[in-house]
Design a protein around this motif. Structure first.
Motif, PDB file in Angstrom:
ATOM      1  N   VAL A  26      33.302-117.622  11.914  1.00 55.68           N
ATOM      2  CA  VAL A  26      33.267-116.293  11.404  1.00 55.68           C
ATOM      3  C   VAL A  26      32.211-116.190  10.323  1.00 55.68           C
ATOM      4  N   GLN A  27      31.113-115.454  10.541  1.00 56.85           N
ATOM      5  CA  GLN A  27      30.215-115.176   9.402  1.00 56.85           C
ATOM      6  C   GLN A  27      30.678-113.891   8.415  1.00 56.85           C
ATOM      7  N   GLU A  28      30.364-114.339   7.340  1.00 57.03           N
ATOM      8  CA  GLU A  28      30.676-113.114   6.355  1.00 57.03           C
ATOM      9  C   GLU A  28      29.359-112.475   5.521  1.00 57.03           C
ATOM     10  N   LEU A  29      29.229-111.445   5.784  1.00 57.48           N
ATOM     11  CA  LEU A  29      28.142-110.609   5.222  1.00 57.48           C
ATOM     12  C   LEU A  29      28.457-109.563   3.976  1.00 57.48           C
ATOM     13  N   GLU A  54      25.585-115.847   4.805  1.00 63.18           N
ATOM     14  CA  GLU A  54      24.239-115.096   5.556  1.00 63.18           C
ATOM     15  C   GLU A  54      23.041-116.218   5.720  1.00 63.18           C
ATOM     16  N   ASP A  55      23.246-117.332   5.093  1.00 66.88           N
ATOM     17  CA  ASP A  55      22.305-118.273   5.370  1.00 66.88           C
ATOM     18  C   ASP A  55      22.722-119.204   6.605  1.00 66.88           C
ATOM     19  N   TYR A  56      23.721-118.886   7.136  1.00 72.48           N
ATOM     20  CA  TYR A  56      24.395-119.722   8.332  1.00 72.48           C
ATOM     21  C   TYR A  56      23.260-119.549   9.381  1.00 72.48           C
ATOM     22  N   ASP A  57      22.620-120.600   9.780  1.00 72.55           N
ATOM     23  CA  ASP A  57      21.764-120.860  11.038  1.00 72.55           C
ATOM     24  C   ASP A  57      21.692-122.108  12.003  1.00 72.55           C
ATOM     25  N   GLU A  58      23.161-122.613  11.871  1.00 68.82           N
ATOM     26  CA  GLU A  58      23.178-123.643  12.772  1.00 68.82           C
ATOM     27  C   GLU A  58      23.524-123.312  14.119  1.00 68.82           C
ATOM     28  N   ASP A  59      24.148-122.318  14.454  1.00 63.56           N
ATOM     29  CA  ASP A  59      24.580-121.891  15.941  1.00 63.56           C
ATOM     30  C   ASP A  59      24.755-120.288  15.695  1.00 63.56           C
ATOM     31  N   ASP A  62      31.152-116.288  16.320  1.00 66.93           N
ATOM     32  CA  ASP A  62      32.194-115.470  17.174  1.00 66.93           C
ATOM     33  C   ASP A  62      32.272-114.216  16.594  1.00 66.93           C
ATOM     34  N   VAL A  63      32.239-114.000  15.260  1.00 70.04           N
ATOM     35  CA  VAL A  63      32.784-112.818  14.672  1.00 70.04           C
ATOM     36  C   VAL A  63      32.053-112.717  13.533  1.00 70.04           C
ATOM     37  N   VAL A  64      31.400-111.413  13.225  1.00 72.40           N
ATOM     38  CA  VAL A  64      30.871-111.382  11.851  1.00 72.40           C
ATOM     39  C   VAL A  64      31.696-110.189  11.198  1.00 72.40           C
ATOM     40  N   ILE A  65      32.308-110.653   9.725  1.00 69.22           N
ATOM     41  CA  ILE A  65      32.714-109.398   9.150  1.00 69.22           C
ATOM     42  C   ILE A  65      31.783-109.272   8.001  1.00 69.22           C
ATOM     43  N   LEU A  66      31.580-107.704   7.990  1.00 66.84           N
ATOM     44  CA  LEU A  66      30.400-107.174   6.918  1.00 66.84           C
ATOM     45  C   LEU A  66      31.387-106.448   6.114  1.00 66.84           C
ATOM     46  N   LEU A  86      25.363-113.213  15.998  1.00 69.10           N
ATOM     47  CA  LEU A  86      26.518-113.014  16.851  1.00 69.10           C
ATOM     48  C   LEU A  86      26.225-113.489  18.277  1.00 69.10           C
ATOM     49  N   THR A  87      27.266-114.165  18.942  1.00 73.23           N
ATOM     50  CA  THR A  87      27.161-114.457  20.229  1.00 73.23           C
ATOM     51  C   THR A  87      27.605-113.510  21.202  1.00 73.23           C
ATOM     52  N   ASP A  88      27.071-113.586  22.337  1.00 71.63           N
ATOM     53  CA  ASP A  88      27.271-112.294  23.374  1.00 71.63           C
ATOM     54  C   ASP A  88      28.689-112.335  23.442  1.00 71.63           C
ATOM     55  N   GLY A  89      29.354-111.207  23.635  1.00 68.19           N
ATOM     56  CA  GLY A  89      30.503-110.693  23.626  1.00 68.19           C
ATOM     57  C   GLY A  89      31.296-110.798  22.290  1.00 68.19           C
TER      58      GLY A  89
END
Length: 148
Positions: A26-29, A54-59, A62-66, A86-89
């Motif tokens: 889960v990425q948080e912005l 927001e600096d995540y660039d590993e992969d 699945d979910v982004v919370i903004l 964000l992954t497809d789907g």
């Protein structure tokens, strides 16, 4: 699992009804001091992973919370930025202050910005004491690998 057990789990962990699952990234912005720490901790607990920023660039996420408040800049730009990893789907949860709170965002603004960013709103619900969440997904016609 029975339907009764499913409902009991949703009451015990409201994030289950939001679709958060073990193992998700889960990425948080838009994090700031006003964000709900209990909500953030609950996401980390159910997924088993700390939230990435927001600096995540590993992969891919699945979910982004903004977390977004009126005055945070252009909502369309923020939503497009949320799609970067964000992954497809995957799902974007747009978190905005509830009615009457500082930074409240009109639902019409979300309704106009989401399609411009290529997203469709599916659900809006209370996610924390001061925050509402709008679940946004890419329209099915734009997704790859659709059913025939």
């Amino acid at each position: 699992m029975s339907a009764t057990a499913d409902h009991a789990e949703e009451r015990a962990n409201p994030l289950a009804r939001l679709g958060f699952q073990p193992g998700q990234v889960v990425q948080e912005l838009g994090y700031d001091d006003d964000c709900d720490e209990d909500f953030r901790d609950a996401i980390a607990e159910i997924t088993g992973n700390e939230l990435v920023d927001e600096d995540y660039d590993e992969d891919v996420a699945d979910v982004v919370i903004l977390w977004y408040r009126d005055g945070d800049g252009d909502l369309v730009d923020s939503l497009v930025d949320a799609l970067t990893t964000l992954t497809d789907g995957g799902t974007v949860w747009l978190l905005t202050p509830k009615t009457g709170r500082d930074g409240y965002v009109e639902p019409s603004e979300i309704g106009e910005a989401a399609p411009t960013a290529g997203l469709t709103g599916t659900t809006t619900t209370a996610v924390a004491k001061d925050w509402s969440g709008t679940r946004l997904v890419a329209p099915k016609t734009a997704r790859s690998g659709g059913r025939k």
